[in-house]
Design a protein around this motif. Structure first.
Motif, mmCIF file in Angstrom:
data_model
loop_
_atom_site.group_PDB
_atom_site.id
_atom_site.type_symbol
_atom_site.label_atom_id
_atom_site.label_comp_id
_atom_site.label_asym_id
_atom_site.label_seq_id
_atom_site.Cartn_x
_atom_site.Cartn_y
_atom_site.Cartn_z
ATOM 1 N N THR A 161 -7.025 -4.801 10.221
ATOM 2 C CA THR A 161 -7.012 -4.121 9.091
ATOM 3 C C THR A 161 -5.424 -3.906 8.386
ATOM 4 O O THR A 161 -5.013 -2.889 8.685
ATOM 5 C CB THR A 161 -7.565 -2.326 9.448
ATOM 6 N N GLU A 162 -5.257 -4.867 7.866
ATOM 7 C CA GLU A 162 -3.704 -5.210 7.489
ATOM 8 C C GLU A 162 -3.272 -4.068 6.569
ATOM 9 O O GLU A 162 -2.361 -3.361 6.681
ATOM 10 C CB GLU A 162 -3.395 -6.671 6.995
ATOM 11 N N GLN A 163 -4.030 -3.856 5.618
ATOM 12 C CA GLN A 163 -3.902 -2.880 4.589
ATOM 13 C C GLN A 163 -3.741 -1.335 5.149
ATOM 14 O O GLN A 163 -2.735 -0.632 4.907
ATOM 15 C CB GLN A 163 -4.992 -2.860 3.411
ATOM 16 N N PHE A 208 -1.490 -12.806 6.095
ATOM 17 C CA PHE A 208 -2.141 -11.604 5.877
ATOM 18 C C PHE A 208 -1.366 -10.364 6.002
ATOM 19 O O PHE A 208 -1.707 -9.433 4.955
ATOM 20 C CB PHE A 208 -3.482 -11.432 7.149
ATOM 21 N N ARG A 244 -2.473 -10.156 2.116
ATOM 22 C CA ARG A 244 -3.674 -9.111 2.058
ATOM 23 C C ARG A 244 -3.091 -7.725 1.941
ATOM 24 O O ARG A 244 -3.548 -6.837 1.011
ATOM 25 C CB ARG A 244 -4.209 -9.140 3.503
#
Lengths: 287, 312
Positions: free
Chosen positions: B45-47, B71, B75
């Motif tokens: 869950t990079e964000q 990412f 991302r």
């Protein structure tokens, strides 16, 4: 209708060959062995029994689509495409070579690969767009998107479910390769997903949960497509990471493997039922 | 000292440090046992990880955040810009397998615009160590700085021993009047080989390890422009927005000119394969770089390029 296990002998034979291809790709740089083996039966089943996708209709807009969003399980797809005549088997020997496009993640230079992937949580929305246009165009064809369970960490997977529900896309099927592992550890020990059926149902999807290594169960689920009018179809396929190779099965450290030539020979024997001692490979690599 | 050892030591000495990862544990495998609650794995869950890093930084923590460079920078781009950039929060981004180091993963994993997009965010600083020795010398100051920072993680071992690091300063490895190579990150290793070949061919050759892309060492760029007949910018990055662009901006800003030859990726993702094949295929081995500068083939040999970073 195929209603007993004997009728899946051909499918089993193809799946075994696909597993051999995966093992052979697990050297000289390696591949995501464990993650690929869990998806083999699922992918082979879908191509041989459910999907209208053949080497001859790839350019026909009136055919089905399979998107491989998990991405690093692409050796399972390469193997299937080779066994079913989409690509020549010899191409698999060019894994990681500059002479071909057979590398760690999918790309559209391979006939049968719909889209590139590798960055997780992208193809649920790409598949969504294709499903939307099939509806707009009045086509009866269907779209499958295979996702990893770890991939469900990414928020965009759930955005796609919300939108599929809003647009009543009952021609779209999300298949979750539920091998209970993400890269480094068990999903339930890191970011728990259960109760997964209820999660998808609460988002408006029609859900079936099956043993992803049982062709009978897969057939029973997929022959009920569309599961419910106006609902996104979700199949949670419970699978085993490394399925087919007891020595690497269900091990967190056998996600990405790069074995020696000797170990490859042992693993091929293991695929055919021969017990081997645990591989202590120093060549093992986890990405 | 390895990246993991440095991070462990730093975190044990500073309670403010929180180690985070979006399930990329290759370089932080032993940290959970050492740091307990100060190790946070948010899953893939990079964000959300970057948003959470901002929240932790609001509470005066210094999150050191890990994911694959592609990412982490792309991302989560808007989260980096909006949550870390606008608020100027000191989260420290460690991007794995940037540039050619993503070898056979394919274009989804190629971070070859990371320098460009990260340096485009106000307050965000950008660094690219040449090898493990450089990385270990640079990170303490990067982690101590008050800004958000993005570092291209490069743990390759070379035999080169780097000078101490100073934020915003480049490392001058050699000076020369005919040609000077400006480079950063992985390509430093190949630049050393290229310099050897060029010197053997009788040229006076300079080499600068840029280290800090933002803030950038303007003085060195101007000095090289004045003292060397040709500047070569060498980078495993798109031509747009990286070192070539930075040099152009500096020269324009100071209203000076120089002859500049860029060696970078032009409007294409590189062909995926193992590292040594990628470098050879894209024309980025030391020998190929030297010959591109010379304009002719030489009889020099190219040392074998190991794939040791592969075991990350």
């Amino acid at each position: 209708m195929k209603n007993n296990t004997n009728q899946y002998q051909d499918t089993e034979a193809i799946a075994l060959k696909v597993r051999e291809h995966i093992v052979r790709m697990s050297t000289d740089g390696g591949c995501f062995t464990g993650a690929s083996l869990s998806a083999v039966d699922l992918i082979v089943y879908l191509y041989t029994d459910f999907l209208d996708i053949t080497p001859f209709n790839l350019n026909d807009p009136n055919r089905d689509y399979l998107f491989l969003s998990k991405g690093h399980d692409v050796p399972a797809l390469y193997g299937t495409l080779a066994e079913l005549g989409f690509i020549e088997k010899e191409r698999l020997q060019k894994h990681l070579s500059l002479d071909d496009h057979i590398y760690w993640h999918p790309n559209r230079h391979i006939p049968g690969v719909e889209f590139h992937s590798g960055s997780l949580g992208h193809l649920p929305s790409v598949a969504l767009g294709v499903a939307m246009d099939l509806k707009i165009s009045g086509s009866d064809n269907k779209v499958i998107c295979i996702m990893g369970d770890g991939e469900l960490n990414e928020g965009t997977c759930w955005e796609a479910v919300l939108v599929a529900n809003a647009y009543a896309l009952d021609n779209l099927i999300f298949v979750i390769d539920r091998n209970h592992f993400q890269a480094n550890m068990r999903t339930e020990d890191l970011i728990p997903l259960e109760p997964l059926i209820e999660k998808f149902e609460s988002f408006g999807a029609a859900v079936k949960r099956v043993n992803g290594h049982s062709y009978t169960e897969l057939h029973e689920a997929f022959s009920a497509y569309p599961f419910k009018t106006g609902k996104l179809n979700v199949v949670i396929a419970d699978t085993i990471r490394g399925k087919g190779l007891p020595s690497i099965q269900e091990r967190a450290d056998r996600w990405f493997c790069n074995f020696s030539a000797n170990e490859i020979e042992q693993l091929l024997q293991e695929l055919h039922g021969q017990h081997i001692s645990d591989l202590t490979s120093e060549t093992l690599i986890v990405r | 000292m390895s990246y993991e050892e440095l991070l462990t030591e730093t975190a044990l000495n500073n309670e403010q440090i929180i180690v985070m990862t979006a399930e990329n544990r290759a370089l932080v495998r032993n940290l959970p046992a050492v740091l307990g609650k100060r190790f946070i794995d948010t899953g893939i869950t990079e964000q959300t990880m970057i948003g959470a890093a901002a929240g932790l930084a609001l509470r005066r923590r210094i999150p050191v955040v890990h994911a694959l460079a592609a990412f982490l920078t792309m991302r989560a781009f808007e989260f980096v810009r909006t949550d870390l950039g606008i608020a100027n929060l000191p989260a420290k981004l460690s991007g794995f397998i940037p540039g050619f180091l993503s070898d056979a993963n394919g274009p989804t994993h190629q971070a070859i615009e990371d320098i460009s997009i990260m340096r485009g965010i106000p307050n965000v600083t950008v660094f690219a160590p040449a090898d493990e020795d450089d990385l270990i010398k640079m990170l303490p100051q990067i982690w101590n700085s008050p800004n958000p920072a993005y570092t291209r993680i490069n743990t390759r071992k070379t035999t080169y021993e780097h000078e101490p690091f100073e934020l915003g300063k480049a490392e001058v490895v050699a000076t020369g009047s005919d040609v000077t190579i400006l480079t950063y990150g992985l390509m430093f290793e190949q630049a050393l080989i290229a310099v050897d070949i060029l010197q053997n061919e009788g040229l006076s050759v300079g080499l600068v390890n840029m280290r800090s892309l933002k803030p950038v060492d303007e003085a060195i760029i101007l000095q090289v422009a004045a003292s060397s007949n040709l500047i070569v910018t060498l980078e495993d990055h798109f031509l747009t927005g990286g070192l070539y662009t930075i040099v152009a901006e500096v020269l324009l800003q100071y209203q000076t000119t120089a002859k500049v030859m860029p060696i970078a990726l032009k409007e294409n993702w590189f062909r995926p394969a193992l590292l040594q094949d990628v470098l050879q295929n894209e024309g980025f081995t030391g020998k190929q770089i030297a010959e591109r500068i010379l304009g002719y083939q030489t009889g020099h040999s190219q040392p074998f390029i190991t794939t040791q970073e592969f075991s990350e």
